[in-house]
Design an enzyme around this catalytic site. Sequence first.
Site, PDB file in Angstrom:
ATOM      1  N   ASP A  67      37.231  25.609  80.124  1.00 20.05           N
ATOM      2  CA  ASP A  67      37.610  24.394  80.839  1.00 20.05           C
ATOM      3  C   ASP A  67      37.377  23.140  80.015  1.00 20.05           C
ATOM      4  O   ASP A  67      36.719  23.177  78.971  1.00 20.05           O
ATOM      5  CB  ASP A  67      36.850  24.304  82.171  1.00 20.05           C
ATOM      6  CG  ASP A  67      35.368  24.669  82.039  1.00 20.05           C
ATOM      7  OD1 ASP A  67      34.854  24.670  80.905  1.00 20.05           O
ATOM      8  OD2 ASP A  67      34.724  24.948  83.068  1.00 20.05           O
ATOM      9  N   ASN A 136      26.777  26.033  92.834  1.00 17.12           N
ATOM     10  CA  ASN A 136      27.495  26.298  94.090  1.00 17.12           C
ATOM     11  C   ASN A 136      28.397  27.530  93.984  1.00 17.12           C
ATOM     12  O   ASN A 136      29.268  27.754  94.815  1.00 17.12           O
ATOM     13  CB  ASN A 136      28.313  25.067  94.514  1.00 17.12           C
ATOM     14  CG  ASN A 136      29.434  24.745  93.521  1.00 17.12           C
ATOM     15  OD1 ASN A 136      29.635  25.468  92.538  1.00 17.12           O
ATOM     16  ND2 ASN A 136      30.149  23.666  93.766  1.00 17.12           N
ATOM     17  N   HIS A 138      30.519  28.219  91.391  1.00 16.01           N
ATOM     18  CA  HIS A 138      31.780  28.114  90.652  1.00 16.01           C
ATOM     19  C   HIS A 138      31.685  28.830  89.307  1.00 16.01           C
ATOM     20  O   HIS A 138      30.610  28.980  88.737  1.00 16.01           O
ATOM     21  CB  HIS A 138      32.249  26.657  90.509  1.00 16.01           C
ATOM     22  CG  HIS A 138      31.453  25.782  89.604  1.00 16.01           C
ATOM     23  ND1 HIS A 138      30.744  24.683  90.039  1.00 16.01           N
ATOM     24  CD2 HIS A 138      31.277  25.806  88.264  1.00 16.01           C
ATOM     25  CE1 HIS A 138      30.168  24.086  89.016  1.00 16.01           C
ATOM     26  NE2 HIS A 138      30.469  24.750  87.917  1.00 16.01           N
ATOM     27  N   GLU A 143      36.133  25.738  91.798  1.00 16.40           N
ATOM     28  CA  GLU A 143      35.181  25.295  92.812  1.00 16.40           C
ATOM     29  C   GLU A 143      35.348  26.084  94.114  1.00 16.40           C
ATOM     30  O   GLU A 143      36.441  26.584  94.409  1.00 16.40           O
ATOM     31  CB  GLU A 143      35.404  23.811  93.101  1.00 16.40           C
ATOM     32  CG  GLU A 143      35.044  22.882  91.944  1.00 16.40           C
ATOM     33  CD  GLU A 143      33.566  22.516  91.912  1.00 16.40           C
ATOM     34  OE1 GLU A 143      32.720  23.420  92.116  1.00 16.40           O
ATOM     35  OE2 GLU A 143      33.264  21.346  91.665  1.00 16.40           O
TER      36      GLU A 143
HETATM   37  C1  GLP Z   1      29.898  23.576  84.419  1.00 16.13           C
HETATM   38  C2  GLP Z   1      30.904  24.485  83.737  1.00 16.13           C
HETATM   39  C3  GLP Z   1      30.678  25.931  84.097  1.00 16.13           C
HETATM   40  C4  GLP Z   1      29.200  26.268  83.948  1.00 16.13           C
HETATM   41  C5  GLP Z   1      28.409  25.446  84.914  1.00 16.13           C
HETATM   42  C6  GLP Z   1      26.923  25.773  84.928  1.00 16.13           C
HETATM   43  O1  GLP Z   1      30.309  23.125  85.654  1.00 16.13           O
HETATM   44  N1  GLP Z   1      32.253  24.114  84.008  1.00 16.13           N
HETATM   45  O2  GLP Z   1      31.491  26.755  83.264  1.00 16.13           O
HETATM   46  O3  GLP Z   1      28.991  27.631  84.170  1.00 16.13           O
HETATM   47  O4  GLP Z   1      28.584  24.099  84.544  1.00 16.13           O
HETATM   48  O5  GLP Z   1      26.234  24.949  84.064  1.00 16.13           O
HETATM   49  P1  GLP Z   1      24.711  25.168  83.626  1.00 16.13           P
HETATM   50  O6  GLP Z   1      24.733  26.321  82.701  1.00 16.13           O
HETATM   51  O7  GLP Z   1      24.374  23.876  82.932  1.00 16.13           O
HETATM   52  O8  GLP Z   1      23.935  25.400  84.850  1.00 16.13           O
END
Ligand code: GLP
Length: 258
Positions: A67, A136, A138, A143
Amino acid sequence: MRIRILQTPDAVARALASDISRAIRAHSRLVLGLPTGRTPIPLYRELVRLHEAGRVSFSRVVTFNLDEFRGVDRRNPSSYYAFMRRHLFDHVNLAPRRVHFLNGVARDVARECARYERAIAHTGGIDLQILGLGANGHIGFNEPGDALVAHTHPMRLRQATRRANAVFFGNRLNAVPHEALSMGMATILYARRIVLIATGATKARCVQRMIEGPVTPRLPASFLQLHHAAEVWLDAAAASRLSTALSAALRRPRRLRP
Ligand code: GLP
């Protein structure tokens, strides 16, 4: 889903980095799907270390990131592209033409998303998709909601997701875009093998729902239950809310033997 529990985030990173390196040694043109976020940072550090030690070469590896923020140019230090350069791309021998990213500033978004899907198909599909887990539920930027989108698409970000990503924008929530481009659920689920990593107590509740709850668009990661080769790699803190029987069996498989 196959579940693997290791003690610490570093242990998860080390084990997964050697698994990925083995996969690359077995198949030098491996097509890797990659996440951003705090969780994979130790994994990327480990991969760089293995590369520097001469134990893995990325020269023929192909990558697709999940993304990118909408309206954020790849030269912007807050972009996911810049994140990947900092943590991986600038430190290993990936060929720039084999590194694929969504363009957050593409004028024609539908065309950009279709281009990404075609590029993935053109390489023969993703061999190994690594995922993080949003608090959450995702994955990528898919989402939770009433429905999920199959293919690469623009997505409006939830407030909680924007807050979690503020760290990439100097902790200024106002600077975090409201939209992103993301691989869709099918784009992710078409991968031949998927490894989701989650570490830390803040993910424990979500991990428990993802593994033990129903498959629901309210928790996009629960769709991994439908994949034939999905693995969830956890540290002890992220696994701490799994039903006792499950986590005990996973933690101490030898003790279960007669
Ligand atoms: C972002 C990314 C996700 C990732 C998520 C969790 O929203 N788009 O791909 O898995 O964050 O992030 P973290 O690893 O910092 O908890």
